[in-house]
Design a protein around this motif. Structure first.
Motif, PDB file in Angstrom:
ATOM      1  N   GLU A  41     -15.451 -45.863  41.117  1.00  0.00           N
ATOM      2  CA  GLU A  41     -15.295 -47.257  41.535  1.00  0.00           C
ATOM      3  C   GLU A  41     -16.291 -48.191  40.858  1.00  0.00           C
ATOM      4  O   GLU A  41     -15.922 -49.282  40.401  1.00  0.00           O
ATOM      5  N   ASN A  42     -17.549 -47.788  40.771  1.00  0.00           N
ATOM      6  CA  ASN A  42     -18.568 -48.658  40.163  1.00  0.00           C
ATOM      7  C   ASN A  42     -18.281 -48.906  38.685  1.00  0.00           C
ATOM      8  O   ASN A  42     -18.401 -50.034  38.208  1.00  0.00           O
ATOM      9  N   HIS A  43     -17.898 -47.865  37.969  1.00  0.00           N
ATOM     10  CA  HIS A  43     -17.600 -48.027  36.549  1.00  0.00           C
ATOM     11  C   HIS A  43     -16.329 -48.843  36.335  1.00  0.00           C
ATOM     12  O   HIS A  43     -16.240 -49.636  35.395  1.00  0.00           O
ATOM     13  N   ARG A  44     -15.332 -48.667  37.213  1.00  0.00           N
ATOM     14  CA  ARG A  44     -14.121 -49.497  37.098  1.00  0.00           C
ATOM     15  C   ARG A  44     -14.450 -50.964  37.318  1.00  0.00           C
ATOM     16  O   ARG A  44     -13.960 -51.832  36.602  1.00  0.00           O
ATOM     17  N   ALA A  45     -15.308 -51.243  38.310  1.00  0.00           N
ATOM     18  CA  ALA A  45     -15.696 -52.626  38.591  1.00  0.00           C
ATOM     19  C   ALA A  45     -16.457 -53.221  37.406  1.00  0.00           C
ATOM     20  O   ALA A  45     -16.206 -54.372  37.012  1.00  0.00           O
ATOM     21  N   GLU A  46     -17.349 -52.442  36.832  1.00  0.00           N
ATOM     22  CA  GLU A  46     -18.112 -52.909  35.674  1.00  0.00           C
ATOM     23  C   GLU A  46     -17.185 -53.186  34.489  1.00  0.00           C
ATOM     24  O   GLU A  46     -17.304 -54.212  33.817  1.00  0.00           O
ATOM     25  N   LEU A  47     -16.245 -52.277  34.258  1.00  0.00           N
ATOM     26  CA  LEU A  47     -15.286 -52.454  33.170  1.00  0.00           C
ATOM     27  C   LEU A  47     -14.415 -53.685  33.421  1.00  0.00           C
ATOM     28  O   LEU A  47     -14.178 -54.485  32.507  1.00  0.00           O
ATOM     29  N   ALA A  48     -13.960 -53.850  34.648  1.00  0.00           N
ATOM     30  CA  ALA A  48     -13.120 -55.006  34.982  1.00  0.00           C
ATOM     31  C   ALA A  48     -13.863 -56.308  34.716  1.00  0.00           C
ATOM     32  O   ALA A  48     -13.308 -57.254  34.140  1.00  0.00           O
ATOM     33  N   LYS A  49     -15.125 -56.370  35.105  1.00  0.00           N
ATOM     34  CA  LYS A  49     -15.928 -57.576  34.870  1.00  0.00           C
ATOM     35  C   LYS A  49     -16.057 -57.850  33.380  1.00  0.00           C
ATOM     36  O   LYS A  49     -15.880 -58.983  32.935  1.00  0.00           O
ATOM     37  N   LYS A  50     -16.335 -56.812  32.601  1.00  0.00           N
ATOM     38  CA  LYS A  50     -16.482 -56.997  31.151  1.00  0.00           C
ATOM     39  C   LYS A  50     -15.164 -57.470  30.532  1.00  0.00           C
ATOM     40  O   LYS A  50     -15.165 -58.328  29.641  1.00  0.00           O
ATOM     41  N   LEU A  51     -14.046 -56.916  30.992  1.00  0.00           N
ATOM     42  CA  LEU A  51     -12.755 -57.334  30.456  1.00  0.00           C
ATOM     43  C   LEU A  51     -12.456 -58.785  30.807  1.00  0.00           C
ATOM     44  O   LEU A  51     -12.012 -59.564  29.960  1.00  0.00           O
TER      45      LEU A  51
END
Length: 77
Positions: A17-27
C-alpha cells in the motif's frame, strides 16, 4: 525494463500500500509539471489567513466528523 502497459500495471498493483501510494503521487505529479506561482501564493496566503483566524479566536475549528454530521443533516432537508 518493463515497457508493456499491462505488465507495468500488474507489477504496480502488486506493490504494498505505501509503495502504491508513493507511485500514485509521483504519477499524478508528473502529469502537471507547471506550477502557477500566483495560485500557489494564493493558497499560502489563504492558509496563513485561516491560521491567524484560529489563533486569534475569531474562528473555532470543528472536527471533520462534526462537518459530516452537519452536512448529512442539511441533505435531509
Amino acid at each position: 525494463m518493463i515497457t508493456d502497459y499491462k505488465e507495468i500495471q500488474h507489477s504496480a498493483l502488486e506493490l504494498d500500500e505505501n509503495h502504491r501510494a508513493e507511485l500514485a503521487k509521483k504519477l499524478i505529479d508528473s502529469l502537471d509539471q507547471r506550477i502557477d506561482e500566483d495560485i500557489e501564493q494564493a493558497w499560502i496566503d489563504e492558509v496563513k489567513r485561516r491560521k491567524a483566524e484560529i489563533k486569534s479566536g475569531k474562528v473555532t475549528p470543528i472536527s471533520g466528523q462534526e462537518v459530516h454530521k452537519a452536512a448529512r443533516e442539511l441533505l435531509k432537508k
